[in-house]
Design a protein around this motif. Structure first.
Motif, PDB file in Angstrom:
ATOM      1  N   MET A 119      31.518  12.763  -8.411  1.00  0.00           N
ATOM      2  CA  MET A 119      32.722  11.969  -8.368  1.00  0.00           C
ATOM      3  C   MET A 119      33.875  12.877  -7.941  1.00  0.00           C
ATOM      4  O   MET A 119      34.086  13.942  -8.491  1.00  0.00           O
ATOM      5  N   ASP A 120      34.636  12.436  -6.947  1.00  0.00           N
ATOM      6  CA  ASP A 120      35.735  13.275  -6.475  1.00  0.00           C
ATOM      7  C   ASP A 120      36.965  13.107  -7.366  1.00  0.00           C
ATOM      8  O   ASP A 120      37.039  12.222  -8.208  1.00  0.00           O
ATOM      9  N   ASN A 121      37.936  13.986  -7.184  1.00  0.00           N
ATOM     10  CA  ASN A 121      39.126  14.010  -8.043  1.00  0.00           C
ATOM     11  C   ASN A 121      39.962  12.744  -7.939  1.00  0.00           C
ATOM     12  O   ASN A 121      40.557  12.306  -8.924  1.00  0.00           O
ATOM     13  N   LYS A 122      40.046  12.161  -6.744  1.00  0.00           N
ATOM     14  CA  LYS A 122      40.839  10.930  -6.577  1.00  0.00           C
ATOM     15  C   LYS A 122      40.263   9.809  -7.435  1.00  0.00           C
ATOM     16  O   LYS A 122      40.997   9.075  -8.092  1.00  0.00           O
ATOM     17  N   LEU A 123      38.952   9.685  -7.426  1.00  0.00           N
ATOM     18  CA  LEU A 123      38.307   8.639  -8.207  1.00  0.00           C
ATOM     19  C   LEU A 123      38.465   8.904  -9.705  1.00  0.00           C
ATOM     20  O   LEU A 123      38.723   7.979 -10.488  1.00  0.00           O
ATOM     21  N   LYS A 124      38.341  10.163 -10.104  1.00  0.00           N
ATOM     22  CA  LYS A 124      38.527  10.518 -11.518  1.00  0.00           C
ATOM     23  C   LYS A 124      39.940  10.183 -11.979  1.00  0.00           C
ATOM     24  O   LYS A 124      40.142   9.619 -13.055  1.00  0.00           O
ATOM     25  N   ASN A 125      40.938  10.537 -11.161  1.00  0.00           N
ATOM     26  CA  ASN A 125      42.328  10.259 -11.513  1.00  0.00           C
ATOM     27  C   ASN A 125      42.586   8.753 -11.588  1.00  0.00           C
ATOM     28  O   ASN A 125      43.317   8.283 -12.465  1.00  0.00           O
ATOM     29  N   LYS A 126      41.985   8.020 -10.685  1.00  0.00           N
ATOM     30  CA  LYS A 126      42.149   6.565 -10.688  1.00  0.00           C
ATOM     31  C   LYS A 126      41.521   5.963 -11.952  1.00  0.00           C
ATOM     32  O   LYS A 126      42.103   5.075 -12.576  1.00  0.00           O
ATOM     33  N   MET A 127      40.343   6.459 -12.332  1.00  0.00           N
ATOM     34  CA  MET A 127      39.682   5.979 -13.543  1.00  0.00           C
ATOM     35  C   MET A 127      40.513   6.306 -14.793  1.00  0.00           C
ATOM     36  O   MET A 127      40.638   5.489 -15.699  1.00  0.00           O
ATOM     37  N   LYS A 128      41.104   7.506 -14.831  1.00  0.00           N
ATOM     38  CA  LYS A 128      41.952   7.882 -15.957  1.00  0.00           C
ATOM     39  C   LYS A 128      43.153   6.950 -16.067  1.00  0.00           C
ATOM     40  O   LYS A 128      43.530   6.526 -17.150  1.00  0.00           O
ATOM     41  N   LYS A 129      43.759   6.622 -14.929  1.00  0.00           N
ATOM     42  CA  LYS A 129      44.915   5.725 -14.931  1.00  0.00           C
ATOM     43  C   LYS A 129      44.524   4.325 -15.401  1.00  0.00           C
ATOM     44  O   LYS A 129      45.242   3.703 -16.168  1.00  0.00           O
ATOM     45  N   ILE A 130      43.372   3.858 -14.959  1.00  0.00           N
ATOM     46  CA  ILE A 130      42.900   2.530 -15.376  1.00  0.00           C
ATOM     47  C   ILE A 130      42.629   2.509 -16.877  1.00  0.00           C
ATOM     48  O   ILE A 130      43.024   1.569 -17.581  1.00  0.00           O
ATOM     49  N   LEU A 131      41.975   3.541 -17.398  1.00  0.00           N
ATOM     50  CA  LEU A 131      41.698   3.622 -18.833  1.00  0.00           C
ATOM     51  C   LEU A 131      42.987   3.727 -19.649  1.00  0.00           C
ATOM     52  O   LEU A 131      43.115   3.098 -20.707  1.00  0.00           O
ATOM     53  N   LEU A 132      43.942   4.499 -19.167  1.00  0.00           N
ATOM     54  CA  LEU A 132      45.232   4.614 -19.846  1.00  0.00           C
ATOM     55  C   LEU A 132      45.959   3.274 -19.855  1.00  0.00           C
ATOM     56  O   LEU A 132      46.506   2.857 -20.880  1.00  0.00           O
ATOM     57  N   LEU A 133      45.950   2.575 -18.736  1.00  0.00           N
ATOM     58  CA  LEU A 133      46.579   1.261 -18.648  1.00  0.00           C
ATOM     59  C   LEU A 133      45.887   0.261 -19.567  1.00  0.00           C
ATOM     60  O   LEU A 133      46.547  -0.531 -20.252  1.00  0.00           O
ATOM     61  N   LEU A 134      44.570   0.317 -19.633  1.00  0.00           N
ATOM     62  CA  LEU A 134      43.814  -0.562 -20.522  1.00  0.00           C
ATOM     63  C   LEU A 134      44.149  -0.275 -21.986  1.00  0.00           C
ATOM     64  O   LEU A 134      44.393  -1.197 -22.765  1.00  0.00           O
ATOM     65  N   ALA A 135      44.191   0.995 -22.360  1.00  0.00           N
ATOM     66  CA  ALA A 135      44.526   1.367 -23.744  1.00  0.00           C
ATOM     67  C   ALA A 135      45.952   0.931 -24.083  1.00  0.00           C
ATOM     68  O   ALA A 135      46.209   0.407 -25.169  1.00  0.00           O
ATOM     69  N   LEU A 136      46.878   1.110 -23.171  1.00  0.00           N
ATOM     70  CA  LEU A 136      48.259   0.671 -23.384  1.00  0.00           C
ATOM     71  C   LEU A 136      48.341  -0.843 -23.530  1.00  0.00           C
ATOM     72  O   LEU A 136      49.062  -1.353 -24.393  1.00  0.00           O
ATOM     73  N   SER A 137      47.575  -1.560 -22.738  1.00  0.00           N
ATOM     74  CA  SER A 137      47.555  -3.023 -22.818  1.00  0.00           C
ATOM     75  C   SER A 137      47.022  -3.491 -24.168  1.00  0.00           C
ATOM     76  O   SER A 137      47.570  -4.413 -24.776  1.00  0.00           O
ATOM     77  N   VAL A 138      45.966  -2.858 -24.654  1.00  0.00           N
ATOM     78  CA  VAL A 138      45.411  -3.205 -25.964  1.00  0.00           C
ATOM     79  C   VAL A 138      46.444  -2.921 -27.050  1.00  0.00           C
ATOM     80  O   VAL A 138      46.662  -3.745 -27.943  1.00  0.00           O
ATOM     81  N   PHE A 139      47.105  -1.780 -26.988  1.00  0.00           N
ATOM     82  CA  PHE A 139      48.135  -1.429 -27.969  1.00  0.00           C
ATOM     83  C   PHE A 139      49.258  -2.463 -27.966  1.00  0.00           C
ATOM     84  O   PHE A 139      49.695  -2.915 -29.027  1.00  0.00           O
ATOM     85  N   ILE A 140      49.716  -2.863 -26.809  1.00  0.00           N
ATOM     86  CA  ILE A 140      50.795  -3.850 -26.709  1.00  0.00           C
ATOM     87  C   ILE A 140      50.344  -5.195 -27.264  1.00  0.00           C
ATOM     88  O   ILE A 140      51.092  -5.859 -27.987  1.00  0.00           O
ATOM     89  N   CYS A 141      49.124  -5.601 -26.956  1.00  0.00           N
ATOM     90  CA  CYS A 141      48.609  -6.877 -27.480  1.00  0.00           C
ATOM     91  C   CYS A 141      48.525  -6.860 -29.001  1.00  0.00           C
ATOM     92  O   CYS A 141      48.904  -7.832 -29.658  1.00  0.00           O
ATOM     93  N   VAL A 142      48.039  -5.761 -29.578  1.00  0.00           N
ATOM     94  CA  VAL A 142      47.956  -5.649 -31.034  1.00  0.00           C
ATOM     95  C   VAL A 142      49.367  -5.691 -31.627  1.00  0.00           C
ATOM     96  O   VAL A 142      49.618  -6.353 -32.629  1.00  0.00           O
ATOM     97  N   PHE A 143      50.311  -5.026 -30.990  1.00  0.00           N
ATOM     98  CA  PHE A 143      51.685  -4.986 -31.478  1.00  0.00           C
ATOM     99  C   PHE A 143      52.359  -6.354 -31.389  1.00  0.00           C
ATOM    100  O   PHE A 143      53.027  -6.781 -32.319  1.00  0.00           O
TER     101      PHE A 143
END
Length: 112
Positions: A1-25
Motif C-alpha cells: 500500500m502506498d503512502n497516499k492510500l495510507k494517508n487517505k485511509m487514516k483521514k477516512i478513519l479519523l472522519l468516521l471516529a469524529l462522526s461517531v463522537f458527534i452522533c453520541v454527543f
C-alpha cells in the motif's frame, strides 16, 4: 500500500471516529450523564436504564445535584422522598392506562 492510500485511509478513519463522537454527543444523554456522575454526589443512573438513554426530567431543587424524576425510552423513574437511593419506575405503556398519571408525581403512578 502506498503512502497516499495510507494517508487517505487514516483521514477516512479519523472522519468516521469524529462522526461517531458527534452522533453520541448530539443524539444521546451520555456526556451529560457522565459529567453528572463524576461531579455530583448522589447522581446515579437506574439499573434498568443506561447512560446513553436516561434523561433527568426534574432535578433536585436544593443544593444536591441529583435528579428527582427521569425517563428513558421504556420507563419513567422517580426518587421517592424516603431516600435518594430508592428508585421506583413505571413502564410507559402502563402509565398510559392511568387517567391521573403525572410523570412528575410518583404518587399518581398507581391505579386507585
Amino acid at each position: 500500500m502506498d503512502n497516499k492510500l495510507k494517508n487517505k485511509m487514516k483521514k477516512i478513519l479519523l472522519l468516521l471516529a469524529l462522526s461517531v463522537f458527534i452522533c453520541v454527543f448530539v443524539f444521546t444523554s451520555f456526556f451529560g450523564n457522565l459529567y453528572s456522575i463524576v461531579t455530583e454526589n448522589g447522581y446515579e443512573i437506574p439499573k434498568e436504564s443506561s447512560v446513553f438513554t436516561f434523561e433527568a426530567t426534574k432535578m433536585n431543587s436544593g443544593s444536591g445535584g441529583w435528579w428527582m424524576y427521569g425517563e428513558d425510552h421504556k420507563k419513567y423513574y422517580a426518587l421517592t422522598n424516603d431516600s435518594i437511593s430508592t428508585i421506583i419506575s413505571i413502564n410507559k405503556t402502563k402509565s398510559k392506562k392511568i387517567k391521573t398519571f403525572d410523570k412528575l408525581d410518583y404518587k399518581t403512578w398507581k391505579q386507585k
